[in-house]
Scaffold this motif. Structure first.
Motif: not given
Length: 134
Positions: A112-119
């Motif tokens: 989730f953290v990487w998802f929010v950062i990237i997207a």
């Protein structure tokens, strides 16, 4: 009031509904909304919506995983989603294909953290670049 309208429009546009947050963003700017307010309103609505999409995919995991893994194409798609999911998120800012990618990110359970950062960063960048273009 214009900020709330832009926020809601950007939220709805990042779901599967056929709205254009870019058009609403440009209308807000043409109505003398401060650029920073427009970027913050549109980005926060858009980011909240992609988080909603992510969790929708996340909670549909069990039902869809069972169906996916019953077919050869589904198995391959699922494996590719895990292997290239973060790279696919680099396309999540695009209209039409980007929003379903955020749902798939939850489905394949990307972190989730990487998802929010990237997207999320890409969503903010999209509105920023729109301001540079006008």
């Amino acid at each position: 009031m214009l900020e709330l309208t832009l926020f809601v429009t950007a939220f709805l546009a990042a779901t599967i509904l056929p709205f254009s947050s870019e058009a609403a963003f440009l209308v807000a700017l043409s109505n003398d909304m401060p650029t920073l307010n427009a970027i913050l309103s549109a980005s926060s609505g858009n980011i909240l919506a992609i988080i909603f999409n992510y969790y929708l995919g996340y909670f549909l995991y069990e039902k869809t995983k069972t169906k996916l893994l019953k077919s050869k194409i589904g198995n391959r798609s699922y494996a590719l989603g895990h292997k290239y999911g973060y790279f696919a998120l680099l396309l999540s800012w695009l209209p039409i294909v980007g929003d379903p990618l955020t749902l798939v990110a939850g489905l394949v359970r990307l972190k989730f953290v990487w998802f929010v950062i990237i997207a999320g960063v890409l969503r903010v960048a999209r509105y920023y670049f729109l301001t540079l273009m006008i």
